[in-house]
Design an enzyme around this catalytic site. Structure first.
Site, mmCIF file in Angstrom:
data_model
loop_
_atom_site.group_PDB
_atom_site.id
_atom_site.type_symbol
_atom_site.label_atom_id
_atom_site.label_comp_id
_atom_site.label_asym_id
_atom_site.label_seq_id
_atom_site.Cartn_x
_atom_site.Cartn_y
_atom_site.Cartn_z
ATOM 1 N N LYS A 121 6.932 -0.115 -3.918
ATOM 2 C CA LYS A 121 6.756 1.038 -3.098
ATOM 3 C C LYS A 121 7.143 2.107 -3.982
ATOM 4 C CE LYS A 121 8.237 -1.648 1.126
ATOM 5 N NZ LYS A 121 9.341 -1.700 2.099
ATOM 6 N N ARG B 55 4.771 24.580 -13.647
ATOM 7 C CA ARG B 55 4.772 23.820 -12.389
ATOM 8 C C ARG B 55 4.836 22.289 -12.579
ATOM 9 N NH1 ARG B 55 7.844 24.610 -8.951
ATOM 10 N NH2 ARG B 55 8.485 22.404 -9.535
ATOM 11 N N ASP C 82 14.619 -11.890 3.791
ATOM 12 C CA ASP C 82 13.894 -10.908 4.267
ATOM 13 C C ASP C 82 14.448 -10.390 5.572
ATOM 14 O OD1 ASP C 82 12.094 -8.779 4.592
ATOM 15 O OD2 ASP C 82 10.546 -10.112 6.006
ATOM 16 N N GLU D 181 9.629 -15.737 -0.333
ATOM 17 C CA GLU D 181 10.272 -14.664 0.744
ATOM 18 C C GLU D 181 10.303 -15.659 1.782
ATOM 19 O OE1 GLU D 181 9.084 -10.658 1.727
ATOM 20 O OE2 GLU D 181 8.194 -12.029 3.335
ATOM 21 N N LYS E 35 4.865 -14.623 0.051
ATOM 22 C CA LYS E 35 5.372 -13.956 1.301
ATOM 23 C C LYS E 35 4.579 -14.594 2.457
ATOM 24 C CE LYS E 35 6.141 -9.529 0.839
ATOM 25 N NZ LYS E 35 6.269 -8.042 0.526
#
Length: 291
Positions: A142, A107, A224, A203, A174
């Protein structure tokens, strides 16, 4: 930013892979595999991993490490390599060794292989979608907690490129950084003073902020959530003075149109965040002599 080609992706350090696997086995095996103990300790077995769908293979080093830690005597023969495209019902590897150990590691080994192959497969789809344009597809931060190095390697296997690894190897100024610093110019000035040798990106959320970043001499700018027409205007306004990265709301439906605006990079959080594991099957057989 440092971008690496998928054609010869370097595998993460052995120590990182070892640590990933050690943590994964600890959470699954704990004090011991109670069910595998039902199998005679001397029993040997064979196993084959089959892919059930079209995919890009990734994670063989983690798969191997699982069984190395469980039972080094297990032999694994791979018929495909990381970065290879695989087809439904394709045999990816054959295995032989102690039956208990094969069952114990199954697994965890498949979890690594299906998750990293899922990341590589998704990356390949985004890369294919922008084929023929100048845009490079980037990942983001992310990622699944604890698997960033592994997933960024998988992105490279899928043909994508890596954005910064973390908060330590590049500056990305940012919205909240700008607000706290007082202005784009002030934030950029401070960044250059404190980290003069580190890559710097700013950004921006509109064309006015783009002008401010250009005026500050920024050579890498993230646009963005710009609508398509604003992206086109941003490319025209920049006129090659800075590399432009589009980000926000990018998916397989709209990424081609974004790439055709002329931006240099497109970052896509979904590549590592919204991973769908590849459907794999491990077929297990016990030789007649063990039955």
């Amino acid at each position: 930013m440092n971008h690496l080609s998928h054609r010869a992706p370097s595998t993460p350090a052995t120590a990182d892979i070892h640590a990933d696997v050690r943590r994964a086995l600890a959470e699954d095996v704990g004090g011991g595999d109670l069910t595998a103990a039902l199998i005679p300790a001397t029993a040997q077995a064979e196993a084959t991993v089959i892919c059930r769908e079209e995919a890009v293979l990734c994670g063989t080093a983690w798969f191997d490490e699982v069984f190395r830690q469980v039972a080094p005597s297990i032999k694994i023969e791979w018929h495909a390599h990381d970065g290879d495209s695989v087809s439904p019902n394709q045999r990816m590897c054959d295995m032989h060794g102690p039956a208990r150990a094969l069952l114990t590691g199954e697994r965890t080994a498949l979890n690594f292989l299906q998750t990293l192959s899922g990341t590589a497969t998704r990356a390949r789809r985004y890369v294919d979608a922008v084929s023929g344009t100048q845009a490079r597809v980037l990942d983001t931060r992310k990622t699944l907690p604890g698997l960033r190095t592994a997933q960024k390697y998988a992105v490279r296997c899928g043909g994508g490129h890596n954005h910064r690894m973390g908060l330590y190897d590049a500056l990305l100024i940012k919205e909240n950084h700008i607000a706290a610093a007082g202005s784009i110019a002030q934030a950029v000035s401070t960044a250059r003073r404190l980290s003069p040798d580190q890559p710097l990106e700013v950004e921006v959320e509109n064309l006015d902020e783009l002008r401010q970043a250009l005026a500050a001499g920024v050579t890498r700018i993230l646009l963005d959530n710009f609508p398509l027409q604003e992206l086109i205007r941003a490319v025209q306004l920049t006129a090659g003075r800075a590399s432009l990265e589009a980000s926000g709301g990018i998916n397989l439906i709209n990424i081609r149109a974004v790439a055709e605006t002329g931006v240099d990079y497109i970052s896509v959080g979904a590549i590592t965040k919204d991973v769908q594991a590849i459907d794999l099957s491990l077929r297990f057989s016990v030789p007649a002599s063990n039955k």
